[in-house]
Design a protein around this motif. Structure first.
Motif, mmCIF file in Angstrom:
data_model
loop_
_atom_site.group_PDB
_atom_site.id
_atom_site.type_symbol
_atom_site.label_atom_id
_atom_site.label_comp_id
_atom_site.label_asym_id
_atom_site.label_seq_id
_atom_site.Cartn_x
_atom_site.Cartn_y
_atom_site.Cartn_z
ATOM 1 N N ARG A 127 0.833 -1.206 0.000
ATOM 2 C CA ARG A 127 0.000 0.000 0.000
ATOM 3 C C ARG A 127 0.865 1.252 0.000
ATOM 4 N NH1 ARG A 127 -5.388 -0.399 1.300
ATOM 5 N NH2 ARG A 127 -5.354 1.635 2.339
ATOM 6 N N SER A 128 1.981 1.189 0.698
ATOM 7 C CA SER A 128 2.895 2.333 0.703
ATOM 8 C C SER A 128 3.486 2.559 -0.678
ATOM 9 C CB SER A 128 4.010 2.112 1.734
ATOM 10 O OG SER A 128 3.503 2.177 3.051
ATOM 11 N N PHE A 129 3.902 1.475 -1.354
ATOM 12 C CA PHE A 129 4.416 1.614 -2.713
ATOM 13 C C PHE A 129 3.345 2.148 -3.652
ATOM 14 C CE2 PHE A 129 8.158 -0.933 -1.590
ATOM 15 C CZ PHE A 129 9.121 -0.345 -2.397
ATOM 16 N N ALA A 130 2.105 1.736 -3.450
ATOM 17 C CA ALA A 130 1.010 2.245 -4.278
ATOM 18 C C ALA A 130 0.832 3.748 -4.054
ATOM 19 C CB ALA A 130 -0.279 1.500 -3.963
ATOM 20 N N MET A 131 0.993 4.177 -2.803
ATOM 21 C CA MET A 131 0.886 5.601 -2.491
ATOM 22 C C MET A 131 2.051 6.375 -3.101
ATOM 23 S SD MET A 131 -1.095 7.723 -0.889
ATOM 24 C CE MET A 131 -1.132 9.332 -0.117
ATOM 25 N N VAL A 132 3.248 5.813 -3.025
ATOM 26 C CA VAL A 132 4.406 6.429 -3.661
ATOM 27 C C VAL A 132 4.151 6.591 -5.158
ATOM 28 C CG1 VAL A 132 6.819 6.024 -4.334
ATOM 29 C CG2 VAL A 132 6.114 5.685 -1.958
ATOM 30 N N ASP A 133 3.619 5.560 -5.776
ATOM 31 C CA ASP A 133 3.321 5.591 -7.202
ATOM 32 C C ASP A 133 2.313 6.691 -7.528
ATOM 33 O OD1 ASP A 133 3.451 4.229 -9.921
ATOM 34 O OD2 ASP A 133 1.305 4.064 -9.496
ATOM 35 N N ALA A 134 1.253 6.768 -6.729
ATOM 36 C CA ALA A 134 0.224 7.784 -6.958
ATOM 37 C C ALA A 134 0.781 9.195 -6.801
ATOM 38 C CB ALA A 134 -0.946 7.563 -5.998
ATOM 39 N N LEU A 135 1.630 9.386 -5.804
ATOM 40 C CA LEU A 135 2.211 10.709 -5.562
ATOM 41 C C LEU A 135 3.177 11.109 -6.673
ATOM 42 C CD1 LEU A 135 2.703 10.315 -1.726
ATOM 43 C CD2 LEU A 135 1.335 12.102 -2.804
ATOM 44 N N PHE A 136 3.957 10.160 -7.167
ATOM 45 C CA PHE A 136 4.856 10.486 -8.273
ATOM 46 C C PHE A 136 4.068 10.802 -9.551
ATOM 47 C CE2 PHE A 136 8.700 8.341 -6.250
ATOM 48 C CZ PHE A 136 9.413 9.524 -6.138
ATOM 49 N N HIS A 137 3.008 10.053 -9.808
ATOM 50 C CA HIS A 137 2.222 10.292 -11.015
ATOM 51 C C HIS A 137 1.491 11.640 -10.974
ATOM 52 C CE1 HIS A 137 2.843 6.084 -12.332
ATOM 53 N NE2 HIS A 137 2.514 6.557 -13.515
ATOM 54 N N THR A 138 1.276 12.160 -9.787
ATOM 55 C CA THR A 138 0.577 13.447 -9.645
ATOM 56 C C THR A 138 1.508 14.537 -9.130
ATOM 57 O OG1 THR A 138 -0.142 12.851 -7.403
ATOM 58 C CG2 THR A 138 -1.645 12.317 -9.218
ATOM 59 N N GLN A 139 2.811 14.310 -9.216
ATOM 60 C CA GLN A 139 3.794 15.208 -8.602
ATOM 61 C C GLN A 139 3.587 16.670 -8.987
ATOM 62 O OE1 GLN A 139 8.079 15.525 -9.844
ATOM 63 N NE2 GLN A 139 8.428 14.342 -7.980
ATOM 64 N N PRO A 151 -4.721 20.500 0.089
ATOM 65 C CA PRO A 151 -5.922 19.924 -0.527
ATOM 66 C C PRO A 151 -5.608 18.890 -1.594
ATOM 67 C CG PRO A 151 -6.171 22.292 -0.270
ATOM 68 C CD PRO A 151 -4.743 21.983 0.038
ATOM 69 N N LYS A 152 -4.585 19.137 -2.400
ATOM 70 C CA LYS A 152 -4.197 18.177 -3.435
ATOM 71 C C LYS A 152 -3.691 16.884 -2.808
ATOM 72 C CE LYS A 152 -4.859 20.739 -7.161
ATOM 73 N NZ LYS A 152 -5.826 20.381 -8.220
ATOM 74 N N LEU A 153 -2.865 17.024 -1.772
ATOM 75 C CA LEU A 153 -2.366 15.838 -1.091
ATOM 76 C C LEU A 153 -3.501 15.044 -0.457
ATOM 77 C CD1 LEU A 153 0.868 17.216 0.618
ATOM 78 C CD2 LEU A 153 0.749 15.522 -1.214
ATOM 79 N N PHE A 154 -4.474 15.748 0.097
ATOM 80 C CA PHE A 154 -5.596 15.053 0.721
ATOM 81 C C PHE A 154 -6.435 14.319 -0.323
ATOM 82 C CE2 PHE A 154 -9.984 15.216 2.656
ATOM 83 C CZ PHE A 154 -9.762 14.139 3.499
ATOM 84 N N GLU A 155 -6.614 14.898 -1.491
ATOM 85 C CA GLU A 155 -7.365 14.234 -2.554
ATOM 86 C C GLU A 155 -6.689 12.921 -2.942
ATOM 87 O OE1 GLU A 155 -10.339 14.856 -3.980
ATOM 88 O OE2 GLU A 155 -10.514 16.346 -2.369
ATOM 89 N N ILE A 156 -5.364 12.947 -3.030
ATOM 90 C CA ILE A 156 -4.621 11.724 -3.344
ATOM 91 C C ILE A 156 -4.737 10.720 -2.210
ATOM 92 C CG2 ILE A 156 -2.329 10.795 -3.879
ATOM 93 C CD1 ILE A 156 -1.660 13.677 -4.922
ATOM 94 N N ALA A 157 -4.596 11.219 -0.982
ATOM 95 C CA ALA A 157 -4.653 10.337 0.188
ATOM 96 C C ALA A 157 -6.028 9.692 0.334
ATOM 97 C CB ALA A 157 -4.295 11.123 1.447
ATOM 98 N N LYS A 158 -7.073 10.422 -0.007
ATOM 99 C CA LYS A 158 -8.422 9.856 0.098
ATOM 100 C C LYS A 158 -8.574 8.619 -0.781
ATOM 101 C CE LYS A 158 -11.152 13.363 -0.736
ATOM 102 N NZ LYS A 158 -12.433 14.106 -0.890
ATOM 103 N N GLN A 159 -7.931 8.639 -1.934
ATOM 104 C CA GLN A 159 -8.002 7.482 -2.831
ATOM 105 C C GLN A 159 -7.339 6.250 -2.215
ATOM 106 O OE1 GLN A 159 -9.816 7.714 -5.690
ATOM 107 N NE2 GLN A 159 -10.235 9.776 -4.896
ATOM 108 N N ALA A 160 -6.450 6.481 -1.252
ATOM 109 C CA ALA A 160 -5.774 5.387 -0.553
ATOM 110 C C ALA A 160 -6.471 5.022 0.749
ATOM 111 C CB ALA A 160 -4.324 5.761 -0.277
#
Length: 226
Positions: A127-139, A151-160
């Motif tokens: 799950r952590s690697f998936a979060m890393v992947d999501a954060l890099f793709h939306t960097q 707010p942007k970080l929270f939107e990404i985090a909500k998906q996790a």
């Protein structure tokens, strides 16, 4: 890729009223000494010594080859590696059980610290690697914007699966912040890491560009050894 300075994190990350005055808004970033070039090889036993915060790792513990990456979540070169190169390495070497891949945080600024904290709070290594992947793709949406990136970080985090409560709790976890700082400090002081991404393959620094072909040149001979 640049030398870090002692900065007030409030200058680079505003995490909102819920976390005002806490871990990310009231502390200074760690600094490190700029070095022209770190050692070409480091002792494997020292490199793999367990820290207070367990490594984020994929692949078998007894793999012949271990790749250790030091990366910052706000590093453009790290983003390029993880979005373009890492999927091929994962398919070819990790999913087949041939190597162990270790991702170590080397945050270069407060936003990178926040992103690393969120990836750690995601749960299991997968799950952590998936979060890393999501954060890099939306960097580009959160790492370099002028406005408050929360707010942007929270939107990404909500998906996790994060809630507002778990999001705020994660970003104000002083122990986690200290643990990530310790990884950063040890990487710099013990292994000479001063730029991202930095890779060690069985203790040897990858001197070439981090592309699949260059990993192949180092990994394949190690796999063929008896």
């Amino acid at each position: 890729m640049n030398e870090m300075s002692w900065l007030d994190r409030r200058q680079v990350l505003t995490v909102g009223a819920a976390v005002a005055g806490t871990a990310l808004t009231g502390s200074a970033l760690p600094a490190f000494a700029q070095r022209a070039q770190g050692p070409a090889e480091v002792p494997v036993d020292e490199l793999m010594k367990p820290g207070d915060l367990p490594d984020l790792a994929l692949g078998p513990n007894d793999a012949k080859v271990t790749v250790v990456e030091y990366a910052s979540m706000t590093c453009g070169h790290c983003m390029a590696f993880h979005t373009k190169v890492f999927p091929e390495i994962k398919k070819k070497y990790i999913d087949t059980g041939k190597i162990r891949f270790v991702f170590r945080e080397f945050p270069l600024d407060a936003r990178a610290f926040a992103a690393s904290m969120l990836s750690r709070c995601a749960g299991s290594p997968e799950r952590s690697f998936a979060m890393v992947d999501a954060l890099f793709h939306t960097q580009e949406n959160w790492a370099f914007v002028k406005e408050n990136p929360t707010p942007k970080l929270f939107e990404i985090a909500k998906q996790a699966g994060f809630t507002q409560e778990s999001f705020d709790k994660c970003l104000t976890d002083q122990k986690l912040l200290d643990q990530l700082t310790a990884i950063h400090t040890r990487g710099n002081e013990v292994f000479g890491v001063n730029a991202t991404p930095t890779f060690f393959i069985n203790g040897k620094r990858l001197q070439a560009a981090p592309v699949v072909e260059e990993f192949d040149k180092v990994i394949e001979p190690l796999l063929s050894q008896g």
